[in-house]
Design a protein around this motif. Structure first.
Motif, PDB file in Angstrom:
ATOM      1  N   GLU A  79       0.842  -1.184   0.000  1.00 29.95           N
ATOM      2  CA  GLU A  79       0.000   0.000   0.000  1.00 29.95           C
ATOM      3  C   GLU A  79       0.884   1.242   0.000  1.00 29.95           C
ATOM      4  N   LEU A  80       0.531   2.212  -0.866  1.00 28.46           N
ATOM      5  CA  LEU A  80       1.321   3.435  -0.972  1.00 28.46           C
ATOM      6  C   LEU A  80       0.905   4.448   0.099  1.00 28.46           C
ATOM      7  N   PRO A  81       1.857   5.139   0.695  1.00 26.45           N
ATOM      8  CA  PRO A  81       1.503   6.143   1.706  1.00 26.45           C
ATOM      9  C   PRO A  81       0.867   7.369   1.059  1.00 26.45           C
ATOM     10  N   THR A  82       0.053   8.074   1.826  1.00 31.15           N
ATOM     11  CA  THR A  82      -0.514   9.332   1.376  1.00 31.15           C
ATOM     12  C   THR A  82       0.488  10.442   1.679  1.00 31.15           C
ATOM     13  N   ALA A  83       0.642  11.343   0.734  1.00 36.55           N
ATOM     14  CA  ALA A  83       1.607  12.427   0.908  1.00 36.55           C
ATOM     15  C   ALA A  83       0.890  13.768   0.858  1.00 36.55           C
ATOM     16  N   ASP A  84       1.397  14.722   1.601  1.00 38.71           N
ATOM     17  CA  ASP A  84       0.926  16.102   1.552  1.00 38.71           C
ATOM     18  C   ASP A  84       2.171  16.978   1.615  1.00 38.71           C
ATOM     19  N   VAL A  85       2.550  17.536   0.477  1.00 34.02           N
ATOM     20  CA  VAL A  85       3.815  18.255   0.362  1.00 34.02           C
ATOM     21  C   VAL A  85       3.557  19.663  -0.154  1.00 34.02           C
ATOM     22  N   GLU A  86       4.195  20.635   0.471  1.00 37.24           N
ATOM     23  CA  GLU A  86       4.120  22.023   0.006  1.00 37.24           C
ATOM     24  C   GLU A  86       5.521  22.615   0.044  1.00 37.24           C
ATOM     25  N   PHE A  87       5.893  23.358  -0.989  1.00 38.38           N
ATOM     26  CA  PHE A  87       7.225  23.943  -1.026  1.00 38.38           C
ATOM     27  C   PHE A  87       7.210  25.265  -1.779  1.00 38.38           C
ATOM     28  N   GLY A  88       8.224  26.058  -1.557  1.00 39.17           N
ATOM     29  CA  GLY A  88       8.404  27.315  -2.272  1.00 39.17           C
ATOM     30  C   GLY A  88       9.801  27.837  -2.019  1.00 39.17           C
ATOM     31  N   SER A 100      -4.494  15.944  -5.686  1.00 37.52           N
ATOM     32  CA  SER A 100      -4.487  17.273  -6.290  1.00 37.52           C
ATOM     33  C   SER A 100      -3.079  17.834  -6.187  1.00 37.52           C
ATOM     34  N   GLY A 101      -2.778  18.706  -7.098  1.00 40.58           N
ATOM     35  CA  GLY A 101      -1.450  19.300  -7.067  1.00 40.58           C
ATOM     36  C   GLY A 101      -1.373  20.518  -7.951  1.00 40.58           C
ATOM     37  N   HIS A 102      -0.405  21.363  -7.637  1.00 35.47           N
ATOM     38  CA  HIS A 102      -0.183  22.577  -8.412  1.00 35.47           C
ATOM     39  C   HIS A 102       1.289  22.952  -8.303  1.00 35.47           C
ATOM     40  N   LEU A 103       1.874  23.335  -9.414  1.00 35.47           N
ATOM     41  CA  LEU A 103       3.263  23.786  -9.432  1.00 35.47           C
ATOM     42  C   LEU A 103       3.351  25.005 -10.331  1.00 35.47           C
ATOM     43  N   SER A 104       4.066  26.036  -9.896  1.00 33.59           N
ATOM     44  CA  SER A 104       4.270  27.207 -10.746  1.00 33.59           C
ATOM     45  C   SER A 104       5.650  27.782 -10.478  1.00 33.59           C
TER      46      SER A 104
END
Length: 194
Positions: free
Chosen positions: A1-10, A40-44
């Protein structure tokens, strides 16, 4: 089973020799590759230079679930802009398959090239396959296909083109004498990666 990830960076102002320079880059991702998990994800970012290539701006976004999600993006360079859209999912955590549903490449040198039909793509650590990714600009067309298999260590790539205006190559200044006319052709490559 794959772990759930919550990643934020800047971050910004990252540089390494002359090879890499990132003025700004930020993003957020949450989810996992599990079929039922929401993701969901967003990169800019902007001012990203790798070697001689410079991205003025980049935007990527993803939403859906592991089994059915969309990924869209836009890349802007000095004389080139690309917009794309992909829809797909994980049949199991190790295999992703989907379709490139939207693609537009706009270039001051080569004009606007748009995807003619959705193109099937499959990807895992043991296999890559892209079937007939075809783009068209006016009466000109260009199709790419290829694949690789870890099981037999073989790869293949193919390109076909029709009515391509050879004068566009002159803008690259790679040949002394200018080219004229149009070209139709096909190129197939095969190899062993063992």
């Amino acid at each position: 089973e794959l772990p759930t990830a919550d990643v934020e960076f800047g971050f910004g102002g990252l540089a390494y020799n002359e090879l890499l320079n990132i003025e700004t880059l930020s993003g957020r991702f949450s989810g996992s590759g599990l079929a039922e998990a929401e993701l969901s994800g967003h990169l800019s970012g902007g001012g990203i230079k790798v070697g001689e290539w410079r991205l003025e701006s980049v935007t990527l976004s993803a939403k859906g679930s592991g089994a059915d999600h969309t990924i869209g993006g836009e890349l802007q360079m000095e004389e080139l802009q690309t917009v794309f859209g992909i829809r797909g999912g994980f049949a199991d955590p190790a295999v992703w398959s989907g379709k490139l549903e939207d693609f537009l490449l706009s270039s001051q040198l080569a004009g606007d090239w748009r995807l003619t039909d959705a193109a099937v793509i499959s990807l895992s650590e043991k296999l890559f396959q892209a079937k007939e990714v075809c783009v068209q600009s006016g009466g000109e067309s260009l199709c790419l296909a290829g694949g690789w298999s870890a099981a037999d260590q073989l790869w293949n790539a193919g390109v076909t083109w029709k009515s391509v205006d050879l004068a566009k190559i002159n803008t690259l200044r790679i040949m002394e004498l200018p080219l004229e006319g149009t070209s139709d052709g096909e190129l197939s490559l095969y190899g062993d990666s063992a």
